[in-house]
Enzyme design. Structure first.
Site, PDB file in Angstrom:
ATOM      1  N   LYS A  53       0.872  -1.125  -0.170  1.00  0.00           N
ATOM      2  CA  LYS A  53      -0.006  -0.095  -0.035  1.00  0.00           C
ATOM      3  C   LYS A  53       0.820   1.158   0.036  1.00  0.00           C
ATOM      4  O   LYS A  53       0.660   2.119  -0.709  1.00  0.00           O
ATOM      5  CB  LYS A  53      -0.778   0.042   1.163  1.00  0.00           C
ATOM      6  CG  LYS A  53      -2.134  -0.816   1.189  1.00  0.00           C
ATOM      7  CD  LYS A  53      -2.919  -1.337   2.254  1.00  0.00           C
ATOM      8  CE  LYS A  53      -3.719  -2.554   1.942  1.00  0.00           C
ATOM      9  NZ  LYS A  53      -4.566  -2.988   3.217  1.00  0.00           N
ATOM     10  N   GLN A  97      -4.720  -1.645   9.511  1.00  0.00           N
ATOM     11  CA  GLN A  97      -4.658  -3.023   8.795  1.00  0.00           C
ATOM     12  C   GLN A  97      -5.394  -4.127   9.835  1.00  0.00           C
ATOM     13  O   GLN A  97      -4.967  -3.893  10.755  1.00  0.00           O
ATOM     14  CB  GLN A  97      -2.969  -3.112   8.657  1.00  0.00           C
ATOM     15  CG  GLN A  97      -2.948  -4.653   7.847  1.00  0.00           C
ATOM     16  CD  GLN A  97      -3.601  -4.574   6.391  1.00  0.00           C
ATOM     17  OE1 GLN A  97      -3.335  -3.323   5.758  1.00  0.00           O
ATOM     18  NE2 GLN A  97      -4.343  -5.647   6.146  1.00  0.00           N
ATOM     19  N   ASP A 120     -11.305   2.564   3.855  1.00  0.00           N
ATOM     20  CA  ASP A 120     -11.553   1.437   3.586  1.00  0.00           C
ATOM     21  C   ASP A 120     -13.150   1.068   3.548  1.00  0.00           C
ATOM     22  O   ASP A 120     -13.700  -0.026   3.140  1.00  0.00           O
ATOM     23  CB  ASP A 120     -11.199   0.453   5.021  1.00  0.00           C
ATOM     24  CG  ASP A 120      -9.939  -0.389   4.817  1.00  0.00           C
ATOM     25  OD1 ASP A 120      -9.693  -0.459   3.475  1.00  0.00           O
ATOM     26  OD2 ASP A 120      -9.394  -0.613   5.758  1.00  0.00           O
TER      27      ASP A 120
END
Ligand code: NAP
Length: 287
Positions: A53, A97, A120
Site C-alpha cells: 500500500k 490494517q 476502507d
C-alpha cells in the site's frame, strides 16, 4: 473460451487515472493527498499488505504516513493515534490494517476513524450511506470488482447476480453495489439451501467465500461472467501457490468472462484504496 478480466491491466488504468488526479490536485490546490497506514503487531501477511500500500501510494505521488505499533499496544494508545490522524490536515485517508491483535476491539477502532477519512469504507456511516444509495466511501475490494464487471458487462441493468459470501468487507457491500447498478441480486452463504442451483441461474457470479477452488463447472450457467475474489494458498506438488474460490480450469471453458487468481481482484483492491484516498482528498477541498 472465456475472456480474461485482467485485474492487473484494469488496475493499472485506475492507478494511471489516480496519478493524474493527484498531480492535478497538487498543481491546482497545492495539496498532496495523504494516506496514513496503521499496523499493530508483526503479522507477516499484514506487513506485506502494508508495504504494498505504501509503495503504491508513492507511485501515484501521494504522501504516506506509516505507523507501526507493537503487538501489545493498548486501546487507549491506538485511539489516541486515530484522534491525531483525524485532526491532521495532511492525512486524507486512514487505514488500520486488519486483523488487529485479539485484545483490541476492531469495531471500536473503525468507529473512531473520521468517516470522511475512512478509505476502507468500513465506518457505519459509510456502510449506511452505501446501503441507502448515497455518496459513500465504498470498501475497496467490491469497488474493484464493480470496475472489473463494468469492463466485461457495460450494462449491468436487469442482470441476475449471485454473490457467494456475506462478509462486511466483500459480500454485503458487493450486493449493495450490484443493486445500485440495477441488477437483481441474490446473496448466498453457508446456510443457503440449493446453493448450486441458485448460482446456476446467475448471469453474474461473484465468489467470496475463502474456500479453494470450491465453485466448479456445475455451478455456472454457460455464458455467465465470473469474478473470483477468493485468495487461498494451497500446496501442490510440494509448492505453495495461490488459487481462488473458483476452479478456474473447470469454469473457464463455460463462462463468457472470468477473473483469474492471482492477477484478478487482488491488484484492484490496492488501486481502489488509492482511488478512495484521492476521492477523500477532493471531498475535503470540496472539488
Ligand atoms: P469471510 O469473512 O470469511 O466470509 C466468508 C463468507 O463465505 C461468509 O459469509 C460465509 O458464510 C461464506 N461461506 C463460507 N463457506 C461457505 C460455503 N461452503 N458455502 C457458502 N458460503 C460459504 O471472508 P471474506 O473476508 O469475505 O473473504 C472471502 C475470500 O476473499 C477470502 O478468500 C479472502 O482471502 C478473499 N479476499 C480477497 C480480497 C482481495 O483483495 N482480492 C479482499 C478481501 C478478501 P456465513 O456468513 O454463513 O459464515
Amino acid at each position: 473460451m472465456a475472456t480474461l478480466i485482467s485485474g492487473k491491466d484494469i488496475s493499472q488504468k485506475v492507478i494511471d487515472e489516480v496519478k493524474a488526479g493527484v498531480a492535478e490536485l497538487h498543481h491546482q490546490h497545492d495539496v498532496r493527498p495523504g494516506l496514513a497506514v496503521v499496523l499493530v503487531g508483526d503479522d507477516p501477511a499484514s506487513q506485506v499488505y502494508v508495504r504494498n500500500k505504501i509503495k503504491r501510494a508513492a507511485e501515484v505521488g501521494m504522501a504516506s504516513f506509516e505507523h507501526r505499533l507493537p503487538a501489545d499496544t493498548s486501546q487507549t494508545v491506538l485511539n489516541a493515534l486515530i484522534d491525531k490522524l483525524n485532526a491532521d490536515p495532511k492525512v486524507h485517508g486512514i487505514l488500520v490494517q486488519l486483523p488487529l491483535p485479539k485484545h483490541l476491539d476492531e469495531g471500536h477502532v473503525i468507529n473512531a476513524i473520521d468517516p470522511a477519512k475512512d478509505v476502507d469504507g468500513f465506518h457505519p456511516l459509510n456502510v449506511g450511506a452505501l446501503a441507502s444509495g448515497e455518496n459513500a466511501l465504498v470498501p475497496c475490494t467490491p469497488l474493484g470488482c464493480m470496475i472489473m464487471l463494468k469492463e466485461a458487462v457495460p450494462d449491468l441493468s436487469g442482470k441476475h447476480a449471485v454473490v457467494i459470501g456475506r462478509s462486511n468487507i466483500v459480500g454485503k457491500p458487493m450486493a449493495a453495489l450490484l443493486l445500485q447498478a440495477n441488477c437483481t441480486v441474490t446473496v448466498v452463504h453457508s446456510r443457503t439451501r440449493d446453493i448450486q442451483q441458485l448460482c446456476k441461474q446467475a448471469d453474474i457470479v461473484v465468489a467470496a467465500i475463502g474456500r479453494p477452488e470450491f465453485i466448479g463447472a456445475e455451478w455456472i450457467k454457460p455464458g455467465a461472467v465470473v469474478i473470483d475474489v477468493g485468495i487461498n494458498a494451497i500446496e501442490a506438488d510440494g509448492k505453495r501457490r495461490l488459487v481462488g474460490d473458483v476452479d478456474f480450469a473447470a469454469v473457464e471453458p463455460i463462462a463468457s468472462a472470468i477473473s483469474p487468481v492471482p492477477g484478478g481482484v487482488g491488484p484492484m483492491t490496492i488501486a481502489c484504496l488509492m482511488q478512495n484516498t484521492l476521492t477523500a482528498a477532493r471531498k475535503s477541498l470540496q472539488v
